[in-house]
Write a protein that holds these residues in place. Sequence first.
Motif, PDB file in Angstrom:
ATOM      1  N   ARG A 263       0.829  -1.211   0.000  1.00  0.00           N
ATOM      2  CA  ARG A 263       0.000   0.000   0.000  1.00  0.00           C
ATOM      3  C   ARG A 263       0.856   1.252   0.000  1.00  0.00           C
ATOM      4  O   ARG A 263       0.637   2.165  -0.809  1.00  0.00           O
ATOM      5  CB  ARG A 263      -0.911  -0.010   1.244  1.00  0.00           C
ATOM      6  CG  ARG A 263      -1.791   1.234   1.380  1.00  0.00           C
ATOM      7  CD  ARG A 263      -2.293   1.367   2.801  1.00  0.00           C
ATOM      8  NE  ARG A 263      -1.177   1.555   3.738  1.00  0.00           N
ATOM      9  CZ  ARG A 263      -1.231   1.186   5.015  1.00  0.00           C
ATOM     10  NH1 ARG A 263      -2.289   0.595   5.525  1.00  0.00           N
ATOM     11  NH2 ARG A 263      -0.169   1.410   5.798  1.00  0.00           N
ATOM     12  N   ASP A 264       1.850   1.298   0.875  1.00  0.00           N
ATOM     13  CA  ASP A 264       2.658   2.502   0.994  1.00  0.00           C
ATOM     14  C   ASP A 264       3.546   2.724  -0.229  1.00  0.00           C
ATOM     15  O   ASP A 264       3.778   3.859  -0.639  1.00  0.00           O
ATOM     16  CB  ASP A 264       3.522   2.432   2.255  1.00  0.00           C
ATOM     17  CG  ASP A 264       2.689   2.444   3.532  1.00  0.00           C
ATOM     18  OD1 ASP A 264       1.518   2.849   3.467  1.00  0.00           O
ATOM     19  OD2 ASP A 264       3.213   2.027   4.580  1.00  0.00           O
ATOM     20  N   ALA A 265       4.052   1.638  -0.803  1.00  0.00           N
ATOM     21  CA  ALA A 265       4.991   1.775  -1.920  1.00  0.00           C
ATOM     22  C   ALA A 265       4.305   1.990  -3.257  1.00  0.00           C
ATOM     23  O   ALA A 265       4.849   2.666  -4.128  1.00  0.00           O
ATOM     24  CB  ALA A 265       5.879   0.528  -2.006  1.00  0.00           C
ATOM     25  N   VAL A 266       3.113   1.420  -3.438  1.00  0.00           N
ATOM     26  CA  VAL A 266       2.459   1.454  -4.748  1.00  0.00           C
ATOM     27  C   VAL A 266       1.177   2.271  -4.714  1.00  0.00           C
ATOM     28  O   VAL A 266       1.018   3.248  -5.454  1.00  0.00           O
ATOM     29  CB  VAL A 266       2.162   0.021  -5.253  1.00  0.00           C
ATOM     30  CG1 VAL A 266       1.459   0.071  -6.598  1.00  0.00           C
ATOM     31  CG2 VAL A 266       3.444  -0.766  -5.363  1.00  0.00           C
ATOM     32  N   CYS A 267       0.251   1.878  -3.852  1.00  0.00           N
ATOM     33  CA  CYS A 267      -1.073   2.513  -3.870  1.00  0.00           C
ATOM     34  C   CYS A 267      -0.997   3.989  -3.510  1.00  0.00           C
ATOM     35  O   CYS A 267      -1.644   4.829  -4.157  1.00  0.00           O
ATOM     36  CB  CYS A 267      -2.019   1.771  -2.930  1.00  0.00           C
ATOM     37  SG  CYS A 267      -2.180   0.016  -3.316  1.00  0.00           S
ATOM     38  N   THR A 268      -0.223   4.321  -2.512  1.00  0.00           N
ATOM     39  CA  THR A 268      -0.076   5.726  -2.138  1.00  0.00           C
ATOM     40  C   THR A 268       0.545   6.522  -3.275  1.00  0.00           C
ATOM     41  O   THR A 268       0.133   7.663  -3.557  1.00  0.00           O
ATOM     42  CB  THR A 268       0.773   5.852  -0.859  1.00  0.00           C
ATOM     43  OG1 THR A 268       0.121   5.164   0.208  1.00  0.00           O
ATOM     44  CG2 THR A 268       0.968   7.317  -0.481  1.00  0.00           C
ATOM     45  N   GLU A 269       1.524   5.927  -3.958  1.00  0.00           N
ATOM     46  CA  GLU A 269       2.166   6.616  -5.075  1.00  0.00           C
ATOM     47  C   GLU A 269       1.174   6.844  -6.224  1.00  0.00           C
ATOM     48  O   GLU A 269       1.220   7.874  -6.901  1.00  0.00           O
ATOM     49  CB  GLU A 269       3.365   5.802  -5.567  1.00  0.00           C
ATOM     50  CG  GLU A 269       4.554   5.822  -4.632  1.00  0.00           C
ATOM     51  CD  GLU A 269       5.197   7.197  -4.529  1.00  0.00           C
ATOM     52  OE1 GLU A 269       5.126   7.968  -5.513  1.00  0.00           O
ATOM     53  OE2 GLU A 269       5.764   7.503  -3.475  1.00  0.00           O
TER      54      GLU A 269
END
Length: 238
Positions: A166-172
């Motif tokens: 989530r933090d590495a992909v979805c947030t981006e």
Amino acid sequence: MPTQNSSASAPASKLEATSSPETRQAAGSSAAPAKPAPLAVEDRRITRSKRALRDALVELIEERGLTNFSASDLCARADLNRGTLYNNFGDMEGLLAALEDDIMDDLENLQSCMQQLSLKDVLRYRVNKKPMPFLVGLFDYLREQGDFLHAIMGPKGDPSFGPRVRDAVCTEIIQTILHERYRNDPSPFVQYYVAFYATAYLGVITHWIETGMKESSQEMALVAMRLFFIKPGDPIRL
């Protein structure tokens, strides 16, 4: 590469002293090809072992859960001795960390494509109803790793890995779609907005993996974009 012994070196020196340059060149060209570097052979062996351990780990997580089998169980399933696990990864936790880090490294490489997009690019794909190439590539990669992700992000897997995705992909993804003036806005509401959509996008990815990845990568790229721009009261259709 092995060194020549003294009996082999003497004729070679004599050849250099008595033969013509052409003879020496021909002799050199007929020499046996060099053996592969031992390190390269070792790297291939480690890669094969890592793949066998990965596949065994996936099977055992699906069958028993991450915390319900031992290193002996894992190595027996992979048809490897425990020394292979301990020498290369330390223990099962080290293996799991290495496999998860491989996924995260690949996802971070995909981010470079995403970070080149502007809001205008995103809107152009939306208006033309075309899947964004970055999202297609993302879902292609997730499909390739589907068996591992299904195990590790499922109820029997590692609960800490989903938030990393989530933090590495979805947030981006959400940061890319945001208007430029909000991308570095530290205000609480903007942060809640990003957290809300990032968690929702992780839910989309998780649901797709859990249900067997039936939709194509192109279809999922369109789904991801449509869900972001849908408004209350809009028809819930792609």
